[in-house]
Write an enzyme that holds these catalytic residues in place. Structure first.
Site, PDB file in Angstrom:
ATOM      1  N   GLY A  25       1.388  -7.532 -42.138  1.00  0.00           N
ATOM      2  CA  GLY A  25       2.393  -6.746 -42.742  1.00  0.00           C
ATOM      3  C   GLY A  25       2.083  -5.141 -42.486  1.00  0.00           C
ATOM      4  O   GLY A  25       0.608  -4.773 -42.463  1.00  0.00           O
TER       5      GLY A  25
ATOM      6  N   CYS B  91      -4.523 -11.045 -41.104  1.00  0.00           N
ATOM      7  CA  CYS B  91      -4.525  -9.501 -41.332  1.00  0.00           C
ATOM      8  C   CYS B  91      -4.127  -9.136 -42.807  1.00  0.00           C
ATOM      9  O   CYS B  91      -4.928  -9.248 -43.487  1.00  0.00           O
ATOM     10  CB  CYS B  91      -3.619  -9.030 -40.337  1.00  0.00           C
ATOM     11  SG  CYS B  91      -3.768  -7.202 -40.271  1.00  0.00           S
ATOM     12  N   TYR B  92      -2.864  -8.736 -43.221  1.00  0.00           N
ATOM     13  CA  TYR B  92      -2.441  -8.190 -44.425  1.00  0.00           C
ATOM     14  C   TYR B  92      -2.787  -9.308 -45.240  1.00  0.00           C
ATOM     15  O   TYR B  92      -3.041  -9.290 -46.509  1.00  0.00           O
ATOM     16  CB  TYR B  92      -0.910  -7.690 -44.437  1.00  0.00           C
ATOM     17  CG  TYR B  92      -0.570  -7.397 -45.709  1.00  0.00           C
ATOM     18  CD1 TYR B  92      -0.715  -6.135 -46.241  1.00  0.00           C
ATOM     19  CD2 TYR B  92       0.401  -8.311 -46.589  1.00  0.00           C
ATOM     20  CE1 TYR B  92       0.007  -5.851 -47.572  1.00  0.00           C
ATOM     21  CE2 TYR B  92       0.693  -8.129 -48.017  1.00  0.00           C
ATOM     22  CZ  TYR B  92       0.538  -6.945 -48.126  1.00  0.00           C
ATOM     23  OH  TYR B  92       1.105  -6.535 -49.573  1.00  0.00           O
TER      24      TYR B  92
ATOM     25  N   HIS C 160      -5.068 -11.093 -35.134  1.00  0.00           N
ATOM     26  CA  HIS C 160      -3.854 -11.919 -35.134  1.00  0.00           C
ATOM     27  C   HIS C 160      -4.103 -12.894 -34.099  1.00  0.00           C
ATOM     28  O   HIS C 160      -4.068 -12.674 -32.765  1.00  0.00           O
ATOM     29  CB  HIS C 160      -2.605 -10.751 -34.494  1.00  0.00           C
ATOM     30  CG  HIS C 160      -2.351  -9.829 -35.587  1.00  0.00           C
ATOM     31  ND1 HIS C 160      -1.335 -10.179 -36.444  1.00  0.00           N
ATOM     32  CD2 HIS C 160      -2.507  -8.595 -36.064  1.00  0.00           C
ATOM     33  CE1 HIS C 160      -0.927  -9.230 -37.266  1.00  0.00           C
ATOM     34  NE2 HIS C 160      -1.846  -8.208 -36.881  1.00  0.00           N
TER      35      HIS C 160
ATOM     36  N   GLU D 240      -1.951 -15.014 -33.244  1.00  0.00           N
ATOM     37  CA  GLU D 240      -0.698 -15.701 -32.578  1.00  0.00           C
ATOM     38  C   GLU D 240      -0.296 -14.838 -31.499  1.00  0.00           C
ATOM     39  O   GLU D 240       0.807 -15.415 -30.718  1.00  0.00           O
ATOM     40  CB  GLU D 240       0.730 -15.387 -33.674  1.00  0.00           C
ATOM     41  CG  GLU D 240       0.968 -14.091 -34.011  1.00  0.00           C
ATOM     42  CD  GLU D 240       0.209 -13.482 -35.272  1.00  0.00           C
ATOM     43  OE1 GLU D 240       0.592 -12.434 -35.783  1.00  0.00           O
ATOM     44  OE2 GLU D 240      -1.141 -13.967 -35.445  1.00  0.00           O
TER      45      GLU D 240
ATOM     46  N   SER E 258      30.253 -21.239 -24.137  1.00  0.00           N
ATOM     47  CA  SER E 258      30.063 -19.952 -23.308  1.00  0.00           C
ATOM     48  C   SER E 258      29.644 -19.783 -21.947  1.00  0.00           C
ATOM     49  O   SER E 258      29.774 -19.063 -21.142  1.00  0.00           O
ATOM     50  CB  SER E 258      29.167 -19.109 -24.134  1.00  0.00           C
ATOM     51  OG  SER E 258      27.854 -19.672 -23.938  1.00  0.00           O
ATOM     52  N   GLY E 259      29.132 -20.970 -21.390  1.00  0.00           N
ATOM     53  CA  GLY E 259      28.426 -21.298 -20.249  1.00  0.00           C
ATOM     54  C   GLY E 259      26.872 -21.071 -20.432  1.00  0.00           C
ATOM     55  O   GLY E 259      26.224 -21.187 -19.257  1.00  0.00           O
ATOM     56  N   GLY E 260      26.488 -20.634 -21.662  1.00  0.00           N
ATOM     57  CA  GLY E 260      25.034 -20.381 -21.826  1.00  0.00           C
ATOM     58  C   GLY E 260      24.537 -21.823 -22.193  1.00  0.00           C
ATOM     59  O   GLY E 260      24.848 -22.744 -22.597  1.00  0.00           O
ATOM     60  N   VAL E 261      23.136 -21.714 -22.305  1.00  0.00           N
ATOM     61  CA  VAL E 261      22.282 -22.750 -22.769  1.00  0.00           C
ATOM     62  C   VAL E 261      22.497 -23.100 -24.408  1.00  0.00           C
ATOM     63  O   VAL E 261      22.552 -24.493 -24.601  1.00  0.00           O
ATOM     64  CB  VAL E 261      20.867 -22.633 -22.458  1.00  0.00           C
ATOM     65  CG1 VAL E 261      20.232 -21.282 -23.364  1.00  0.00           C
ATOM     66  CG2 VAL E 261      19.766 -23.868 -22.936  1.00  0.00           C
ATOM     67  N   ASP E 262      22.719 -22.278 -25.167  1.00  0.00           N
ATOM     68  CA  ASP E 262      22.852 -22.544 -26.634  1.00  0.00           C
ATOM     69  C   ASP E 262      24.066 -23.399 -26.914  1.00  0.00           C
ATOM     70  O   ASP E 262      23.948 -24.475 -27.573  1.00  0.00           O
ATOM     71  CB  ASP E 262      22.810 -21.281 -27.199  1.00  0.00           C
ATOM     72  CG  ASP E 262      21.637 -20.311 -27.215  1.00  0.00           C
ATOM     73  OD1 ASP E 262      21.801 -19.164 -27.385  1.00  0.00           O
ATOM     74  OD2 ASP E 262      20.493 -20.964 -26.836  1.00  0.00           O
ATOM     75  N   SER E 263      25.314 -22.978 -26.345  1.00  0.00           N
ATOM     76  CA  SER E 263      26.304 -23.616 -26.700  1.00  0.00           C
ATOM     77  C   SER E 263      26.412 -25.067 -25.965  1.00  0.00           C
ATOM     78  O   SER E 263      26.825 -26.237 -26.186  1.00  0.00           O
ATOM     79  CB  SER E 263      27.719 -22.819 -26.495  1.00  0.00           C
ATOM     80  OG  SER E 263      27.626 -22.447 -24.931  1.00  0.00           O
TER      81      SER E 263
ATOM     82  N   LYS F  36      14.465 -20.362 -29.048  1.00  0.00           N
ATOM     83  CA  LYS F  36      14.985 -20.622 -27.617  1.00  0.00           C
ATOM     84  C   LYS F  36      14.429 -21.369 -26.695  1.00  0.00           C
ATOM     85  O   LYS F  36      15.005 -22.310 -26.055  1.00  0.00           O
ATOM     86  CB  LYS F  36      15.115 -18.946 -27.139  1.00  0.00           C
ATOM     87  CG  LYS F  36      15.846 -19.032 -25.790  1.00  0.00           C
ATOM     88  CD  LYS F  36      17.533 -18.806 -26.215  1.00  0.00           C
ATOM     89  CE  LYS F  36      18.194 -18.622 -24.887  1.00  0.00           C
ATOM     90  NZ  LYS F  36      19.700 -18.208 -25.365  1.00  0.00           N
TER      91      LYS F  36
END
Length: 585
Positions: free
Chosen positions: A119, A146-147, A233, A235, A295-300, A441
């Site tokens: 942080g 870290c923090y 860090h 990550e 929508s044509g996208g991967v999520d929907s 994602k």
């Protein structure tokens, strides 16, 4: 962190007047609301527009039921989400919570471990963010980063002071105690540091496990209380051994079971959706019908596929073709969902409606307002034709649900307004089914592939909700759309031909408002300038311009100039994000 748009109000309680459109039921629409989110990411079904309406009905607690969970407490680090993602890459479910989440709320999740993020604050600040002190009791293993490590030391009786030599960027950590967090790692480790304070005295019961030239306690441990800390860090990709450190903690020290897999998620989610819809149908004597805006996208796409497996033909997908998609994308969507997957699909040809409303409009915010408002109009008209609908499926993702902390705002759970189905009137209120709202994602893509969806949809690059309208600088017309669509097709074709498509976050063409002089054949031309944008990124929050090979750029330029009428010049955008955004509008 995604940058805020200072020209827009990010709150529901805004008092600043706006231009409002109307839904077909006559309600005022606020379709220009921009959100604090990756401004370049695909938004599910163009619902980045928040219309003035009550919040949708959401389950109070629809979290995945996992046998082992790691809770990450967010103290404002720009890498907080990344910590959670790294844990999930170990096939262990992780959840990001605000730093001050009360202990009963943490305990309710039955976590196997807690990780404290970094942080921007100093732990000795009077308003330094702190967790519920119950986490120090030793009931659950805690790793401070870290923090988080400095907080652990100070809260338990140690000292943290400003360092005479700050460490920002690459550094080398020397491991002084093998095993534990550092099992299997070489004694000297390249790491990424980002701190101006250091632990100068350990609390009673702690001992050092690692050090740097300026940080004598770059690693610390109190095994009796299950407390661990590291100053660097793990990550980030700049710490090569960082994932092994997290693996040692999560799978080794904690002993969490790696059950968070795409296959398990699919089975559990389908069962949960089916049970919920069936229970509602039985209680209300309804058919339990569900709609989804594709929508044509991967999520929907992935969300629709999950719901279809759960409820079959009780799901109807609505695709509003606004004419702002890329070449052949509407055809691909029909082929995939209606023909390949056998879903009930309503495709609405609204191209002329959208073009008519966009005529003469050049301001990008006005474009967004118009596209959002018109989408709501069309979607509502089609939904009304289907009769009583009980559920609406949305492709909301986990980054839409959480908002990482900054130095000004604490971490908090927040539903992004572009996923609120705000403009639908009261008689069309639905319960929401959001099967992806706890996925990142990359996890959505993994689930899509596991379900057998075509790679052309699952692995496609993000695409903005307003489509090509915000890649045309200036007025959107049928002619300019055709020009951009053909140029964009060439960009993607050559990028794929060079084997670079999957290594890029996004790659596309922009039709600029600039005309330039050129020579074609024996004649002088005065034609359009097309810009090419290609970037690399992990999540769209930050991005670097892609160092495409010159021969690939040369082929793209040559083909666009020769194959796309009205274009005589191609330029390449070499701006990173920040300071630029990925999209031009």
């Amino acid at each position: 962190m995604a940058e805020a748009d200072s020209t827009q109000d990010h709150s529901r309680g805004a008092t600043e007047p706006r231009d409002r459109g109307k839904t077909v039921h006559g309600e005022a629409a606020d379709a220009g609301h921009r959100v604090l989110a990756p401004d370049d990411a695909e938004v599910e079904a163009y619902l980045e527009t928040a219309l003035k309406a009550p919040s949708p009905m959401r389950d109070g607690d629809d979290r995945p039921v996992e046998p082992d969970t790691v809770v990450v407490l967010d103290f404002g680090s720009q890498f907080a989400q990344l910590i959670a993602r790294r844990v999930r890459e170990l096939n262990v479910y992780s959840e990001l919570l605000p730093h001050d989440t009360p202990w009963p709320e943490i305990e309710r999740r039955r976590p196997k471990a807690i990780i404290l993020s970094g942080g921007p604050n100093s732990v000795y600040d009077t308003d330094a963010p702190k967790p519920d002190p119950a986490i120090w009791r030793g009931d659950i293993p805690v790793l401070g980063i870290c923090y988080g490590a400095q907080l652990m030391a100070r809260e338990l009786g140690g000292d943290v002071l400003p360092t005479t030599k700050r460490e920002y960027g690459p550094a080398t950590v020397t491991i002084t105690e093998e095993g534990g967090l550092f099992a299997g790692l070489d004694r000297n480790q390249p790491v990424w540091m980002s701190h101006g304070d250091s632990i100068t005295r350990l609390p009673d019961g702690f001992r050092a496990t690692a050090q740097t030239d300026s940080s004598p306690f770059a690693g610390l441990i109190d095994p009796d209380r299950n407390l661990y800390g590291i100053q660097f860090h793990p990550e980030v990709v700049h710490t090569p051994g960082g994932r092994e450190v997290l693996r040692n903690f999560v799978l080794g020290i904690v002993g969490a079971r790696p059950t968070w897999t795409p296959a398990n998620f699919i089975d559990q989610t389908i069962a949960d959706i089916r049970a919920r819809v069936d229970a509602h149908a039985g209680a209300t004597d309804s058919a339990g019908l569900v709609i989804c805006a594709l929508s044509g996208g991967v999520d929907s796409a992935v969300a629709a596929a999950l719901v279809h497996r759960a409820v079959g033909d009780r799901l109807t997908c609505i695709y509003v073709d606004h004419g702002l998609m890329r070449k052949k994308e509407s055809e691909l969507l029909r082929e995939t969902f209606a023909e390949h997957l056998g879903m009930r699909l309503v495709m609405v040809d609204a191209r002329e409606r959208f073009l008519a409303r966009l005529a003469g409009v050049e301001d990008p915010e006005q474009k967004r307002k118009i596209i959002g408002d018109e989408f709501i109009r069309v979607f509502e008209e089609e939904a009304t034709k289907l009769g009583r609908i009980d559920f609406l499926t949305q492709g909301t993702l986990y980054p839409d649900v959480i908002e990482s902390a900054t130095s000004e705002t604490k971490a908090a759970q927040k539903i992004k307004t572009h996923h609120n189905v705000g403009g639908l009137p009261a008689d069309l209120r639905f319960q929401l089914i959001e099967p992806l709202r706890y996925l990142f994602k990359d996890e959505v893509r993994a689930v899509g592939l596991e379900m057998g969806l075509p790679e052309a949809i699952v692995l496609r690059q993000p695409f903005p909700g307003p489509g090509l309208a915000i890649r045309i600088i200036g007025e959107v017309t049928a002619e300019r759309l055709n020009t951009l669509r053909e140029a964009d097709w060439i960009v993607i074709d050559e990028i794929k031909g060079a084997g670079l498509y999957r290594s890029l976050w996004q790659s596309f063409a922009i039709l600029t408002p600039v005309r330039s002089v050129g020579v074609m054949g024996d004649g002088r031309t005065y034609a359009n300038v097309v810009a090419i944008r290609a970037v690399t990124s992990e999540d769209g929050m930050t991005a670097d311009w892609a160092k495409l090979p010159y021969d690939v750029l040369g082929k793209i330029s040559s083909r666009i100039v020769n194959e796309v009428p009205g274009v005589n010049r191609v330029v390449y955008d070499i701006s990173s994000k920040p300071p630029a955004t990925i999209e031009w509008e």
